[in-house]
Write a protein that holds these residues in place. Structure first.
Motif: not given
Ligand SMILES: Nc1ncnc2c1ncn2[C@@H]1O[C@H](COP(=O)(O)OP(=O)(O)OP(=O)(O)O)[C@@H](O)[C@H]1O
Ligand SMILES: [Mg+2]
Length: 160
Positions: A66-81, A100-113
């Motif tokens: 999916a490249i990105m999954n969103e998890y609702p929460g306060t703030p929301p989480l965005y999990h990227f691969d 990125f630099n938005g209002h959520g929390i970003c977690i990115a696997e293979w972020a060096d890409r």
């Protein structure tokens, strides 16, 4: 500051460390997860979601397809691969930059890409396989927000 390096001896310990981090996260944080295949990035993310948005933690799986999954929460989480993406240019075309630099929390696997798209202030976490069940997990800050996060994480870790 020297990187903080911790060792976990089971997937449950890695998830628990993720949970500790998840419980102190603030909006706008970008977490770059690096390191080898099977290092524990998705396992750790499951813990982060459990600590930050417990109601959706059971959903966590690798978003490789999916490249990105969103998890609702306060703030929301965005999990990227980003494993399957070749470069930052392709990622920019997909519009992920807006997260990125938005209002959520970003977690990115293979972020060096991400190359130049990597936010300047990010918490870099590197996973190394140190044995069948052992993982070395190193934390490094690249700006004030990520540094504060490491300091708060260290305060919450029992010394024994
Ligand atoms: N201490 C540990 N911490 C985390 N995972 C561990 C540990 N010991 C063994 N494992 C196993 O390693 C695997 C970690 O897989 P995980 O999918 O989290 O890695 P990943 O870094 O996301 O891999 P990929 O790069 O393929 O996305 C799991 O099968 C897990 O059970
Ligand atoms: Mg993964």
């Amino acid at each position: 500051m020297r990187p903080l390096s911790l060792i976990t001896a089971s997937p449950a310990e890695t998830e628990d460390l993720g949970r500790r981090l998840g419980s102190i996260l603030k909006k706008g944080i970008f977490i770059a997860l690096k390191g080898e295949l099977g290092g524990g990035k998705t396992c750790f993310t499951r813990g982060i979601v459990a600590g930050s948005a417990p109601e959706s933690s059971y959903l966590v799986a690798s978003p490789t397809f999916a490249i990105m999954n969103e998890y609702p929460g306060t703030p929301p989480l965005y999990h990227f691969d980003f494993y399957r993406l070749a470069c930052g240019h392709e990622i920019a075309e997909l519009g992920f930059e807006d997260y990125f630099n938005g209002h959520g929390i970003c977690i990115a696997e293979w972020a060096d890409r991400l190359g130049e798209l990597l936010p300047e202030d990010r918490l870099e976490i590197t996973f190394t396989i140190a044995g069948e069940e052992r993982r070395t997990i190193s934390f490094e800050a690249s700006g004030p927000d990520s540094l504060t996060l490491i300091e708060r994480l260290v305060q919450g870790i029992p010394t024994e």
